[in-house]
Each structure stands twice: as C-alpha cells, then as structure tokens.
Design a protein around this motif. Structure first.
Motif, PDB file in Angstrom:
ATOM      1  N   SER A   1      -7.307   8.357  -4.683  1.00 18.53           N
ATOM      2  CA  SER A   1      -5.971   7.919  -4.255  1.00 18.53           C
ATOM      3  C   SER A   1      -4.976   9.071  -4.264  1.00 18.53           C
ATOM      4  CB  SER A   1      -5.457   6.798  -5.163  1.00 18.53           C
ATOM      5  OG  SER A   1      -6.237   5.643  -5.022  1.00 18.53           O
ATOM      6  N   GLY A   2      -5.146  10.007  -5.189  1.00 18.44           N
ATOM      7  CA  GLY A   2      -4.220  11.124  -5.316  1.00 18.44           C
ATOM      8  C   GLY A   2      -4.559  12.332  -4.459  1.00 18.44           C
ATOM      9  N   ARG A   3      -5.645  12.256  -3.729  1.00 17.39           N
ATOM     10  CA  ARG A   3      -6.031  13.359  -2.841  1.00 17.39           C
ATOM     11  C   ARG A   3      -5.321  13.244  -1.505  1.00 17.39           C
ATOM     12  NH1 ARG A   3     -12.286  12.483  -4.125  1.00 17.39           N
ATOM     13  NH2 ARG A   3     -12.204  13.013  -6.330  1.00 17.39           N
ATOM     14  N   GLU A   4      -5.444  14.301  -0.710  1.00 17.68           N
ATOM     15  CA  GLU A   4      -4.828  14.300   0.616  1.00 17.68           C
ATOM     16  C   GLU A   4      -5.258  13.058   1.393  1.00 17.68           C
ATOM     17  OE1 GLU A   4      -4.663  17.090   4.582  1.00 17.68           O
ATOM     18  OE2 GLU A   4      -5.209  17.995   2.671  1.00 17.68           O
ATOM     19  N   ALA A   5      -4.318  12.383   1.976  1.00 21.57           N
ATOM     20  CA  ALA A   5      -4.509  11.144   2.742  1.00 21.57           C
ATOM     21  C   ALA A   5      -4.950   9.965   1.875  1.00 21.57           C
ATOM     22  CB  ALA A   5      -5.484  11.345   3.897  1.00 21.57           C
ATOM     23  N   GLY A   6      -4.874  10.102   0.549  1.00 21.26           N
ATOM     24  CA  GLY A   6      -5.240   9.010  -0.342  1.00 21.26           C
ATOM     25  C   GLY A   6      -4.126   7.977  -0.446  1.00 21.26           C
ATOM     26  N   SER A   7      -4.487   6.805  -0.929  1.00 24.43           N
ATOM     27  CA  SER A   7      -3.504   5.751  -1.138  1.00 24.43           C
ATOM     28  C   SER A   7      -4.007   4.808  -2.218  1.00 24.43           C
ATOM     29  CB  SER A   7      -3.255   4.967   0.161  1.00 24.43           C
ATOM     30  OG  SER A   7      -4.429   4.297   0.564  1.00 24.43           O
ATOM     31  N   PHE A   8      -3.127   3.938  -2.663  1.00 26.99           N
ATOM     32  CA  PHE A   8      -3.507   2.883  -3.600  1.00 26.99           C
ATOM     33  C   PHE A   8      -2.796   1.618  -3.163  1.00 26.99           C
ATOM     34  CE2 PHE A   8       0.197   4.964  -5.364  1.00 26.99           C
ATOM     35  CZ  PHE A   8       0.990   3.952  -5.875  1.00 26.99           C
TER      36      PHE A   8
ATOM     37  N   THR B   1       0.857  -1.181   0.000  1.00 30.34           N
ATOM     38  CA  THR B   1       0.000   0.000   0.000  1.00 30.34           C
ATOM     39  C   THR B   1       0.890   1.225   0.000  1.00 30.34           C
ATOM     40  OG1 THR B   1      -1.773  -1.161   1.153  1.00 30.34           O
ATOM     41  CG2 THR B   1      -1.810   1.254   1.243  1.00 30.34           C
ATOM     42  N   CYS B   2       0.596   2.146  -0.918  1.00 30.05           N
ATOM     43  CA  CYS B   2       1.406   3.357  -1.091  1.00 30.05           C
ATOM     44  C   CYS B   2       0.547   4.595  -0.890  1.00 30.05           C
ATOM     45  CB  CYS B   2       1.976   3.425  -2.508  1.00 30.05           C
ATOM     46  SG  CYS B   2       3.089   2.094  -2.937  1.00 30.05           S
ATOM     47  N   PRO B   3       1.110   5.635  -0.275  1.00 31.43           N
ATOM     48  CA  PRO B   3       0.413   6.923  -0.244  1.00 31.43           C
ATOM     49  C   PRO B   3       0.238   7.431  -1.675  1.00 31.43           C
ATOM     50  CG  PRO B   3       2.441   6.993   1.079  1.00 31.43           C
ATOM     51  CD  PRO B   3       2.411   5.680   0.365  1.00 31.43           C
ATOM     52  N   GLY B   4      -0.756   8.252  -1.889  1.00 27.56           N
ATOM     53  CA  GLY B   4      -1.079   8.705  -3.233  1.00 27.56           C
ATOM     54  C   GLY B   4      -0.237   9.845  -3.756  1.00 27.56           C
ATOM     55  N   PHE B   5       1.055   9.806  -3.535  1.00 25.28           N
ATOM     56  CA  PHE B   5       1.965  10.833  -4.040  1.00 25.28           C
ATOM     57  C   PHE B   5       2.582  10.374  -5.360  1.00 25.28           C
ATOM     58  CE2 PHE B   5       2.558  11.157   0.703  1.00 25.28           C
ATOM     59  CZ  PHE B   5       1.723  12.251   0.854  1.00 25.28           C
ATOM     60  N   PRO B   6       2.828  11.297  -6.289  1.00 23.63           N
ATOM     61  CA  PRO B   6       3.417  10.908  -7.577  1.00 23.63           C
ATOM     62  C   PRO B   6       4.730  10.134  -7.450  1.00 23.63           C
ATOM     63  CG  PRO B   6       2.593  13.143  -7.696  1.00 23.63           C
ATOM     64  CD  PRO B   6       2.476  12.718  -6.247  1.00 23.63           C
TER      65      PRO B   6
ATOM     66  N   ALA C   1      -0.048   5.315 -11.671  1.00 14.39           N
ATOM     67  CA  ALA C   1      -0.213   6.712 -12.077  1.00 14.39           C
ATOM     68  C   ALA C   1      -1.685   7.035 -12.325  1.00 14.39           C
ATOM     69  CB  ALA C   1       0.624   7.002 -13.318  1.00 14.39           C
ATOM     70  N   ASN C   2      -2.404   6.116 -12.963  1.00 14.24           N
ATOM     71  CA  ASN C   2      -3.837   6.330 -13.194  1.00 14.24           C
ATOM     72  C   ASN C   2      -4.590   6.465 -11.880  1.00 14.24           C
ATOM     73  OD1 ASN C   2      -3.566   6.276 -15.958  1.00 14.24           O
ATOM     74  ND2 ASN C   2      -4.410   4.223 -16.210  1.00 14.24           N
ATOM     75  N   ALA C   3      -4.270   5.634 -10.897  1.00 14.23           N
ATOM     76  CA  ALA C   3      -4.944   5.708  -9.603  1.00 14.23           C
ATOM     77  C   ALA C   3      -4.722   7.076  -8.958  1.00 14.23           C
ATOM     78  CB  ALA C   3      -4.440   4.589  -8.682  1.00 14.23           C
ATOM     79  N   ILE C   4      -3.502   7.571  -9.029  1.00 15.68           N
ATOM     80  CA  ILE C   4      -3.174   8.861  -8.415  1.00 15.68           C
ATOM     81  C   ILE C   4      -3.819  10.018  -9.175  1.00 15.68           C
ATOM     82  CG2 ILE C   4      -1.284  10.477  -7.959  1.00 15.68           C
ATOM     83  CD1 ILE C   4       0.451   7.969  -7.371  1.00 15.68           C
ATOM     84  N   LEU C   5      -3.796   9.955 -10.487  1.00 13.01           N
ATOM     85  CA  LEU C   5      -4.305  11.062 -11.309  1.00 13.01           C
ATOM     86  C   LEU C   5      -5.830  11.141 -11.373  1.00 13.01           C
ATOM     87  CD1 LEU C   5      -1.853  10.869 -14.340  1.00 13.01           C
ATOM     88  CD2 LEU C   5      -1.976  12.681 -12.622  1.00 13.01           C
TER      89      LEU C   5
ATOM     90  N   THR D   1      -5.506  -1.268  -6.808  1.00 12.19           N
ATOM     91  CA  THR D   1      -6.809  -0.874  -6.286  1.00 12.19           C
ATOM     92  C   THR D   1      -6.726   0.593  -5.899  1.00 12.19           C
ATOM     93  OG1 THR D   1      -7.218  -3.108  -5.461  1.00 12.19           O
ATOM     94  CG2 THR D   1      -8.563  -1.324  -4.531  1.00 12.19           C
ATOM     95  N   ASP D   2      -7.652   1.396  -6.437  1.00  6.61           N
ATOM     96  CA  ASP D   2      -7.626   2.832  -6.197  1.00  6.61           C
ATOM     97  C   ASP D   2      -8.569   3.209  -5.055  1.00  6.61           C
ATOM     98  OD1 ASP D   2     -10.315   3.348  -7.206  1.00  6.61           O
ATOM     99  OD2 ASP D   2      -9.507   3.226  -9.236  1.00  6.61           O
ATOM    100  N   GLY D   3      -8.560   4.484  -4.710  1.00  6.96           N
ATOM    101  CA  GLY D   3      -9.361   4.995  -3.610  1.00  6.96           C
ATOM    102  C   GLY D   3     -10.755   5.433  -3.980  1.00  6.96           C
ATOM    103  N   GLY D   4     -11.174   5.179  -5.209  1.00  7.43           N
ATOM    104  CA  GLY D   4     -12.528   5.540  -5.638  1.00  7.43           C
ATOM    105  C   GLY D   4     -12.671   7.019  -5.940  1.00  7.43           C
ATOM    106  N   GLY D   5     -13.901   7.454  -6.059  1.00  5.10           N
ATOM    107  CA  GLY D   5     -14.188   8.856  -6.297  1.00  5.10           C
ATOM    108  C   GLY D   5     -14.073   9.296  -7.740  1.00  5.10           C
ATOM    109  N   ALA D   6     -13.879   8.369  -8.666  1.00  5.06           N
ATOM    110  CA  ALA D   6     -13.718   8.750 -10.068  1.00  5.06           C
ATOM    111  C   ALA D   6     -15.050   8.908 -10.784  1.00  5.06           C
ATOM    112  CB  ALA D   6     -12.860   7.714 -10.805  1.00  5.06           C
ATOM    113  N   GLY D   7     -16.108   8.346 -10.227  1.00  7.94           N
ATOM    114  CA  GLY D   7     -17.417   8.453 -10.865  1.00  7.94           C
ATOM    115  C   GLY D   7     -17.674   7.361 -11.884  1.00  7.94           C
TER     116      GLY D   7
END
Length: 142
Positions: A59-66, A14-19, A51-55, A82-88
């Motif tokens: 996952s790419g938001r504050e406190a996000g992860s993948f 599990t990684c934090p959502g930083f580039p 990269a897709n998960a973060i972008l 596995t991403d953090g959702g919220g993409a719609g």
C-alpha cells in the motif's frame, strides 16, 4: 411484498498510500461518527491501521493504496482497513513493552477495540476492529 431494510450503514474510502492520507482517513472517520461516543477510539484505530498498511505493505509503494470500510449499526462500529499485500506475513497482535519503537500498533488497537480480526483479502489482508456500543455484549470496555 416487503423489502428487507438493514439498520446497518456502511461507508468506504480508498486512499493512495501516502503518509498524509492517514490524516484524511482520521477526518473521514471523525466526520461519519461525529455524534458517536466511540468517535475518538474509532479515529485512533483507523489511524493505526492505515499507518500500518502504508508502512508494512505494498500500500505504501508507488501506486499503492489502502481501502477503509466503516460499518455502523445500533450494536457495533466496525472499522476495516484492507492493505495492498506484499508483507509476506499476516498482521498479528503483539504486546511489546512501552520502550519499543515499532510493533505496538495492533496491540494498542486490540486494547481499545472489543474484537480484532485479520483476514486474507485479494493478496493482502483486512484488519477489522469492532467497537461494541453496549459493552455488556462482550469484550472489555473502551
């Protein structure tokens, strides 16, 4: 009594959502698959999916992860992000022209992998790319 033992091995990270975590995901994949002829393809796939998960997701938001999972057997290497959702909308493979600045990542992954599957997963999505160790099993060669 005999215990069932699987020949498949599974790793997770599990990684934090930083580039900068995309390069960590690549190194992690490369370290696990260092002796495999599929290592370079797997590394590229993990890079694109991370990269897709973060972008494109939470996952790419504050406190996000993948989360990454790598499963390896004598027949297949399966790479999941596995991403953090919220993409719609769910990620989908699109084959865009070479001039497009965005939207080519999953198309590239599907060109490299023998199979790509997208699943809903705890409010987000899991994208799994499979690389067969024996291309005679199906799919296209890498």
């Amino acid at each position: 009594m005999h215990e069932y033992t699987s020949t498949a091995r599974v790793w997770g990270l599990t990684c934090p959502g930083f580039p900068e975590e995309v390069s960590r995901a690549r190194r992690w994949t490369r370290d696990i698959l260092r002796d495999s002829p599929l290592a370079e393809d797997a590394e590229l796939i993990v890079s694109e999916l991370s990269a897709n998960a973060i972008l494109h997701t939470a996952s790419g938001r504050e406190a996000g992860s993948f989360h990454l999972a790598l499963a390896m057997s004598s027949q297949v290497v399966a790479l999941s992000v596995t991403d953090g959702g919220g993409a719609g909308t769910a990620p989908k493979v699109e084959h865009r022209d070479q001039e497009a600045e965005h939207g080519r990542g999953l198309g590239m992954v599907s060109a490299i992998a023998h199979r790509v599957v997208v699943h809903d997963s705890d409010g987000g999505h899991t994208v799994t790319a499979e690389l067969f160790t024996d291309v005679r099993r199906g799919g296209h060669p890498c």
